[in-house]
Scaffold this motif. Structure first.
Motif, PDB file in Angstrom:
ATOM      1  N   GLN A 120       0.827  -1.205   0.000  1.00  0.00           N
ATOM      2  CA  GLN A 120       0.000   0.000   0.000  1.00  0.00           C
ATOM      3  C   GLN A 120       0.861   1.255   0.000  1.00  0.00           C
ATOM      4  OE1 GLN A 120      -3.306  -0.362  -0.309  1.00  0.00           O
ATOM      5  NE2 GLN A 120      -3.458   1.842  -0.625  1.00  0.00           N
ATOM      6  N   GLU A 121       2.008   1.202   0.689  1.00  0.00           N
ATOM      7  CA  GLU A 121       2.899   2.355   0.720  1.00  0.00           C
ATOM      8  C   GLU A 121       3.439   2.689  -0.668  1.00  0.00           C
ATOM      9  OE1 GLU A 121       5.899   1.340   3.496  1.00  0.00           O
ATOM     10  OE2 GLU A 121       4.656   1.701   5.276  1.00  0.00           O
ATOM     11  N   ARG A 122       3.596   1.664  -1.499  1.00  0.00           N
ATOM     12  CA  ARG A 122       4.146   1.880  -2.845  1.00  0.00           C
ATOM     13  C   ARG A 122       3.144   1.466  -3.918  1.00  0.00           C
ATOM     14  NH1 ARG A 122       9.539  -1.073  -3.607  1.00  0.00           N
ATOM     15  NH2 ARG A 122       9.778   0.514  -5.214  1.00  0.00           N
ATOM     16  N   SER A 123       1.879   1.653  -3.620  1.00  0.00           N
ATOM     17  CA  SER A 123       0.838   1.172  -4.532  1.00  0.00           C
ATOM     18  C   SER A 123       0.959   1.807  -5.912  1.00  0.00           C
ATOM     19  CB  SER A 123      -0.545   1.451  -3.936  1.00  0.00           C
ATOM     20  OG  SER A 123      -0.731   2.840  -3.716  1.00  0.00           O
ATOM     21  N   GLU A 124       1.221   3.110  -5.952  1.00  0.00           N
ATOM     22  CA  GLU A 124       1.319   3.779  -7.251  1.00  0.00           C
ATOM     23  C   GLU A 124       2.552   3.315  -8.014  1.00  0.00           C
ATOM     24  OE1 GLU A 124       1.042   8.275  -9.139  1.00  0.00           O
ATOM     25  OE2 GLU A 124       0.610   7.916  -7.030  1.00  0.00           O
ATOM     26  N   THR A 125       3.635   3.012  -7.290  1.00  0.00           N
ATOM     27  CA  THR A 125       4.844   2.513  -7.947  1.00  0.00           C
ATOM     28  C   THR A 125       4.587   1.154  -8.586  1.00  0.00           C
ATOM     29  OG1 THR A 125       6.232   3.693  -6.354  1.00  0.00           O
ATOM     30  CG2 THR A 125       7.262   1.912  -7.593  1.00  0.00           C
TER      31      THR A 125
END
Length: 647
Positions: A521-526
């Motif tokens: 979730q912390e790097r969902s866009e990545t």
């Protein structure tokens, strides 16, 4: 020059170049081959161990591969096949292209392969195509680190190589960032411009080869992917308009299209109706929408066939739905073959992709089931028709699962699919521990409660089923020897098992799931930015036509191949002289800005000692002063002791 190169002395090399040495006159295949041989001959045993690429070349030669080819050719094969396993690139040192002029990028590869770290940075600065050069250098350092022995003796060396890999990845990222800051539109062209020095790959290809999520998630790469995704339609076209055009094709004439820039013409001409039809149906987003609709329709028709049509041939002939499924899935099988042939990869490499493997299972399982169904005689069919029904149902299950990767293109749902994939690894860990504990408990419990059992297949079921159902706190059918009158030590055994599994292991599994979800979730866009690249490329290369009409697209692809009709890809483009010069100038200016900002400390390379912070420099200077002072005091004490000993 040879001595300066072999001694890893960038100052001496720069001095030679400033003194008038022409690289085009100095560097040729013979010189480069000599540099490789000399570097490997002069290396110590410890250094040779770190020369991963040379070791792979030696292994290929020892195995008799590429017999009759030069060492440079073999090195090129190692780079194109071992370094980049899942991507098709030509051999950069192919003997059939021996007259190719060499440049700084060849010296960069030499410096990395032979451990000349200082020279590698110099050649990156002096060369062109710094984005591709940086990403290739990052891949090579990472590859070398991963192929060193994973033991304590090589831990520092592996760590240094990983830091170098990260450093060059950041250099490429900074160049892309600067290009995007200077000109967004031209940066999109920079990322897809083919580089002749790097066997015609483009920077966006290199980002995918390096599997670099950070670079791929940058706005420049995403802007480029958005343009490719919508084709010649305006990238800001709302989704509802695209859906409306899919449902009602005449809507496509009212969509906004962009005219490709043509430097030879000052004015844009109005698009014809045929142009709009062509641009709409060839856009990857259109192919994707048609694919989603056709796949859902495939599942619905297959479900209808399994529920209402699937009967023994003695009672009912093959229905329209089953006949359509045979044709439709056969077309999908042809598309998979086309995709594998076009990518020119080994079968094992292509199958390593889980979705490709699932496609093979779907096509193979259905076709085998249908052939077996036709070949059954009536007596066997009456007794074993349920087998065919089971196989068809398995095919339906796999078809439903196959729709999952289509969610990758959703910014909200894509990361959730990544979470599920990563949680599968957590489940495997949990099941591995559970099997060990369950076997231990199941065998022990059965031996204590039913010591007179004879061997039978049912006993094995009890060993696993009793622990499994107790894990879910289900009541068991009490058998002889089991019940309230069980020995006290069996009660303690059950209590220990429930404490270990139902409390500790289950809670541990829940914790692992929560950690995985938070991490993704912390790097969902990545994650979403990275995985959509493969999907966009897949639908860009996909033939036209939804569902069974895909056959016409496949035939057109073969016609293009047979007649030699030139095809172009938006992922790899060539530009005319003026435009290419302009793009090269933009990249050179970006590289110059990056170097200036690195010197000023605006950009900092993580893990690089030469770019440490000013505070660290002050602390280091203070520490050196204190060390010097202590050294003086020690010398004074030493002299006093010597004088005392003389007396």
């Amino acid at each position: 020059m040879d001595e300066a190169l072999l001694s890893d002395d960038p100052e001496a090399v720069q001095k030679e170049l400033d003194g008038g040495l022409q690289l085009s006159e100095y560097l040729n295949r013979g010189t480069l081959q000599h540099l490789y041989n000399k570097a490997f001959e002069d290396a110590t045993p410890k250094q040779r161990e770190a020369y991963v690429f040379n070791n792979l070349v030696d292994r290929c030669l020892d195995q008799g591969k590429y017999e009759g080819h030069t060492v440079l050719h073999v090195l090129g094969e190692v780079i194109s096949q071992d370094l980049i396993q899942d991507y098709e690139i030509p051999n950069i040192y192919d003997d059939d292209n021996a007259d190719r002029p060499l440049g700084f990028h060849d010296l960069l590869l030499w410096a990395i392969a032979t451990g000349r770290v200082r020279l590698s940075r110099l050649f990156w600065n002096l060369g062109s195509d710094q984005i591709v050069s940086g990403l290739v250098a990052s891949m090579m350092f990472k590859f070398a680190a991963e192929h060193l022995p994973n033991d304590i003796y090589h831990a520092d060396q592996r760590s240094d190589l990983f830091k170098l890999s990260k450093e060059y990845q950041e250099l490429a990222f900074f160049v892309i960032k600067e290009c995007y800051r200077l000109d967004k539109k031209e940066t999109s062209d920079v990322l897809v411009r083919q580089r002749r020095d790097w066997v015609h790959i483009a920077p966006l290809d290199a980002v995918d080869m390096a599997e670099d999520m950070e670079v791929m998630s940058h706005a420049a790469c995403q802007f480029t992917l958005n343009n490719i995704w919508t084709g010649r339609m305006a990238s800001h076209t709302p989704t509802w308009k695209l859906v409306a055009a899919t449902i009602c094709p005449p809507v496509l004439f009212f969509l906004e299209y962009v005219e490709e820039e043509d430097p030879a013409h000052e004015h844009e001409h109005e698009l014809s109706l045929w142009d709009k039809v062509k641009f709409y149906f060839t856009a990857p987003v259109t192919k994707f929408m048609h694919s989603v609709v056709s796949h859902v329709l495939l599942i619905l028709i297959f479900s209808y066939m399994v529920l209402f049509e699937l009967r023994p041939l003695s009672k009912r002939p093959v229905g329209w739905a089953e006949g359509l499924m045979v044709f439709w899935i056969a077309v999908l099988g042809l598309e998979e073959i086309r995709e594998m042939v076009d990518k020119r990869v080994l079968i094992q490499t292509w199958i390593s992709n889980v979705w490709n493997f699932l496609d093979v299972i779907i096509v193979g399982l259905f076709q085998i089931s249908f052939v077996v169904r036709l070949c059954m005689d009536r007596d066997f069919e009456k007794q074993n028709f349920q087998i065919i029904r089971i196989l068809y149902c398995l095919t339906l299950i796999f078809l439903c699962v196959r729709i999952i990767p289509m969610f990758y293109l959703s910014k909200n749902m894509g990361p959730k699919i990544v979470m599920i994939r990563k949680m599968v690894g957590d489940v495997v860990f949990f099941l591995s521990v559970l099997v060990v504990v369950a076997v231990c408990y199941g065998v022990t419990r059965l031996a204590l409660t039913a010591p007179k059992n004879e061997f039978s297949p049912g006993i094995l079921g009890k060993v696993f089923l009793i622990p499994y159902w107790q894990l879910h706190e289900q009541m068991l059918d009490l058998e002889e020897g089991e019940g309230p009158d069980l020995p006290w030590y069996v009660d303690f055994l059950e209590a220990g098992y429930m404490l270990l599994v139902a409390v500790m292991l289950v809670e541990l599994q829940v914790g692992l799931f929560e950690y995985t979800i938070e991490r993704v979730q912390e790097r969902s866009e990545t994650y979403w930015s990275y995985y959509r690249y493969d999907m966009i490329q897949e639908y860009q290369d996909r033939p036209l036509g939804p569902g069974p009409f895909l056959l016409f697209g496949l035939l057109w692809k073969q016609w293009e191949l047979f007649t030699g009709i030139p095809t172009s890809s938006p992922f790899r483009r060539t530009f005319s002289g003026k435009v290419e010069t302009k793009l090269c100038e933009l990249e050179r200016k970006a590289v110059s800005n990056v170097q200036m900002k690195l010197e000023k400390g605006v950009y900092k390379l993580r893990g690089s000692a030469e770019h440490s912070s000013p505070e660290a420099g002050v602390k280091l200077g203070s520490l050196r002063a204190r060390m010097s002072s202590m050294e003086g005091e020690m010398e004074a004490i030493k002299s006093l002791l010597q004088d005392y000993s003389k007396k």
